[in-house]
Design a protein around this motif. Sequence first.
Motif, PDB file in Angstrom:
ATOM      1  N   ARG A 335       0.804  -1.236   0.000  1.00  0.00           N
ATOM      2  CA  ARG A 335       0.000   0.000   0.000  1.00  0.00           C
ATOM      3  C   ARG A 335       0.833   1.281   0.000  1.00  0.00           C
ATOM      4  O   ARG A 335       0.299   2.366   0.135  1.00  0.00           O
ATOM      5  N   GLY A 336       2.159   1.155  -0.128  1.00  0.00           N
ATOM      6  CA  GLY A 336       3.008   2.346  -0.178  1.00  0.00           C
ATOM      7  C   GLY A 336       3.151   3.002   1.185  1.00  0.00           C
ATOM      8  O   GLY A 336       2.608   2.523   2.186  1.00  0.00           O
ATOM      9  N   VAL A 337       3.877   4.103   1.237  1.00  0.00           N
ATOM     10  CA  VAL A 337       4.106   4.805   2.507  1.00  0.00           C
ATOM     11  C   VAL A 337       2.828   5.538   2.910  1.00  0.00           C
ATOM     12  O   VAL A 337       2.259   6.274   2.109  1.00  0.00           O
ATOM     13  N   GLY A 338       2.394   5.328   4.155  1.00  0.00           N
ATOM     14  CA  GLY A 338       1.179   5.996   4.631  1.00  0.00           C
ATOM     15  C   GLY A 338       1.483   7.154   5.565  1.00  0.00           C
ATOM     16  O   GLY A 338       0.721   8.100   5.687  1.00  0.00           O
ATOM     17  N   TYR A 339       2.627   7.062   6.255  1.00  0.00           N
ATOM     18  CA  TYR A 339       3.039   8.141   7.155  1.00  0.00           C
ATOM     19  C   TYR A 339       4.522   7.974   7.472  1.00  0.00           C
ATOM     20  O   TYR A 339       5.128   6.974   7.094  1.00  0.00           O
ATOM     21  N   VAL A 340       5.115   8.976   8.115  1.00  0.00           N
ATOM     22  CA  VAL A 340       6.507   8.860   8.532  1.00  0.00           C
ATOM     23  C   VAL A 340       6.599   8.905  10.052  1.00  0.00           C
ATOM     24  O   VAL A 340       5.773   9.536  10.723  1.00  0.00           O
ATOM     25  N   GLU A 341       7.593   8.205  10.572  1.00  0.00           N
ATOM     26  CA  GLU A 341       7.845   8.179  12.011  1.00  0.00           C
ATOM     27  C   GLU A 341       9.175   8.891  12.251  1.00  0.00           C
ATOM     28  O   GLU A 341      10.222   8.413  11.825  1.00  0.00           O
ATOM     29  N   LEU A 342       9.118  10.045  12.906  1.00  0.00           N
ATOM     30  CA  LEU A 342      10.322  10.828  13.201  1.00  0.00           C
ATOM     31  C   LEU A 342      10.853  10.351  14.551  1.00  0.00           C
ATOM     32  O   LEU A 342      10.168  10.465  15.564  1.00  0.00           O
ATOM     33  N   ARG A 343      12.071   9.806  14.571  1.00  0.00           N
ATOM     34  CA  ARG A 343      12.538   9.062  15.739  1.00  0.00           C
ATOM     35  C   ARG A 343      13.742   9.695  16.450  1.00  0.00           C
ATOM     36  O   ARG A 343      14.249   9.134  17.395  1.00  0.00           O
ATOM     37  N   ALA A 344      14.181  10.855  15.973  1.00  0.00           N
ATOM     38  CA  ALA A 344      15.409  11.426  16.535  1.00  0.00           C
ATOM     39  C   ALA A 344      15.130  12.352  17.719  1.00  0.00           C
ATOM     40  O   ALA A 344      15.913  13.250  18.013  1.00  0.00           O
ATOM     41  N   VAL A 345      14.001  12.144  18.392  1.00  0.00           N
ATOM     42  CA  VAL A 345      13.536  13.111  19.395  1.00  0.00           C
ATOM     43  C   VAL A 345      13.766  12.599  20.818  1.00  0.00           C
ATOM     44  O   VAL A 345      13.252  11.555  21.203  1.00  0.00           O
ATOM     45  N   ASP A 346      14.539  13.356  21.598  1.00  0.00           N
ATOM     46  CA  ASP A 346      14.733  13.037  23.019  1.00  0.00           C
ATOM     47  C   ASP A 346      13.452  13.311  23.796  1.00  0.00           C
ATOM     48  O   ASP A 346      12.649  14.163  23.407  1.00  0.00           O
ATOM     49  N   VAL A 347      13.305  12.632  24.912  1.00  0.00           N
ATOM     50  CA  VAL A 347      12.233  12.963  25.861  1.00  0.00           C
ATOM     51  C   VAL A 347      12.546  14.345  26.448  1.00  0.00           C
ATOM     52  O   VAL A 347      13.687  14.604  26.853  1.00  0.00           O
ATOM     53  N   ASN A 348      11.557  15.217  26.464  1.00  0.00           N
ATOM     54  CA  ASN A 348      11.730  16.516  27.130  1.00  0.00           C
ATOM     55  C   ASN A 348      11.422  16.314  28.619  1.00  0.00           C
ATOM     56  O   ASN A 348      10.268  16.142  28.997  1.00  0.00           O
ATOM     57  N   PRO A 349      12.445  16.351  29.495  1.00  0.00           N
ATOM     58  CA  PRO A 349      12.227  16.011  30.902  1.00  0.00           C
ATOM     59  C   PRO A 349      11.345  17.021  31.631  1.00  0.00           C
ATOM     60  O   PRO A 349      10.762  16.702  32.666  1.00  0.00           O
ATOM     61  N   TYR A 350      11.222  18.229  31.077  1.00  0.00           N
ATOM     62  CA  TYR A 350      10.452  19.277  31.743  1.00  0.00           C
ATOM     63  C   TYR A 350       8.956  19.164  31.445  1.00  0.00           C
ATOM     64  O   TYR A 350       8.152  19.833  32.081  1.00  0.00           O
ATOM     65  N   SER A 351       8.605  18.352  30.454  1.00  0.00           N
ATOM     66  CA  SER A 351       7.189  18.151  30.158  1.00  0.00           C
ATOM     67  C   SER A 351       6.726  16.856  30.816  1.00  0.00           C
ATOM     68  O   SER A 351       7.366  15.824  30.661  1.00  0.00           O
ATOM     69  N   PRO A 352       5.603  16.892  31.544  1.00  0.00           N
ATOM     70  CA  PRO A 352       5.106  15.680  32.200  1.00  0.00           C
ATOM     71  C   PRO A 352       4.844  14.531  31.224  1.00  0.00           C
ATOM     72  O   PRO A 352       4.866  13.378  31.606  1.00  0.00           O
TER      73      PRO A 352
END
Length: 530
Positions: A335-352
């Motif tokens: 079915r081809g690409v349906g979406y992208v997963e951006l994975r280079a993101v650290d957890v922001n410790p200041y956000s709950p």
Amino acid sequence: MRASSMSQPNPTSQSVVQTWVDSSHLQGMLRGIERESLRMQGNGFLSQKPHPAGLGSALTHSRITTDYSEALMEFITPPKETITEVLAELTEIHAVVQRHLDQDEKLWPLSMPCMLDDEEEQIPLAYYGTSNIGRFKTLYRRGLGVRYGRRMQTISGVHYNLSFPDALFELLQQHESDDTLKQLSLQDYRSHRYFGLIRNFIRLTPLVIFLVGASPSVCRCFLTGREHNLQPLIKGTMYLPDATALRMGRLGYQNSAQKKLGIHYNDLHGYLEGLQNAVKTSYAPFSDLGLNDEQGQPIQINDHILQIENEYYSLVRPKQVPQPGETPSDALKNRGVGYVELRAVDVNPYSPIGIDETTAGFLEALALYCLLTESPALETDEQDRIERNQTEVVNRGRAVDAQIETAQGFISVQEWAKQHVLAMQECANLLDQYYQTTLYQDALDEMQQRIDQSKSALSAQVVQDTLKHGGTWSFGSVLAEQHAQTYTQYPLSAEKLAYFKQLAQQSLQQQYQLEQESSVSFEDYLAQFR
């Protein structure tokens, strides 16, 4: 500038958003978030307890599961129409989870783990019950532990999933000057454009690491038995003075075998072919580990470069929702690409919840920028250059003399980041217009500030606060306590609680059915797969 000489998406060229694109073409854009977080005990050590029973089955629950370790929880939102909705959904999941955690347990707020025992066996593998599929998932994780050490399985991140509407792809295709692209089916054209986005996102990963990286330091226990070049920050904590995201460097997920794979992102066919080769090719160092232990129990699925496709660790993934019985590759092929997963993101410790609307707005403006900007093929020499840039930004991104290497020469990280954030403004404006908000422009303003004053970068704040609180464990504990209060105070309606209770019960029922249906022994099941 000619495409062949282009290394980075070129921020100084003409407008990225063509006059014929207007905000209505964004109608139907969707986003979803996956957030990982360790359960920790009151003394700061990793929880040894099983996944909370009241949350249902980690194998079959659609929102709340575990990742590598039994203590590494993963929260998954369904796709939502706005950033506000997706963050609200993620907050609800956290609030529900908080109600089921053991009295002394909390969710660890940092990407890099809390106190780990010297013994790797104290990092429990995720358990998914006795069905063949459940045992297979645990064996996969056992294999990862044997190959890379279990400490790897305690790192947390945030994955941001994003899809653009078909109306936008149809419009872009109508305006293509290349007849070959005009002739493609919508499915193939959409995949072609998503791969362009992916290549540009890879080129701009150092920008993501620089602006939202939040792992400049690690607890000393994480480094047990590993070579490293980190310096002591304060008792029990190691760091690099100008680091941004050690999670994205040598200490994070690395797979030496994968380096040789040559999986490229120039088109869907080549990508899938590379992935298939890796899943089918033996790799001597993994063969040497053996397939079974002395007792004859399997310790890895196979001795291939990748046990299964998911082992391929990448900064961004093309995705398609698999149907029952389909592998991720089958789904993409069919079915081809349906979406992208951006994975280079650290957890922001200041956000709950590990991510805030600033990061979300920045990532969406960046993704649209990556989609609309010309994206030449990514060849080996450029790939090597990107890796050098990534290493530079991971280890010393905040240093005044940190530099990005382009095909044209070197440029300071700050100047390079500034150029791209400026070029992204049009994309932010388009998104703001469609959603009738200022969220996207505000996000870029905040990023601009992080570029101008490196002290305001998340990574700089983490170093400051780790010092202020006397170490990683103390700093993380204070935040964990604050976040726990936030979840506890979050108002959950009776309907919402009933809904999550039902999800938990359904998931347990599904797991039970899978366990009853296993007619083949696990040995035979595994032999078939092997």
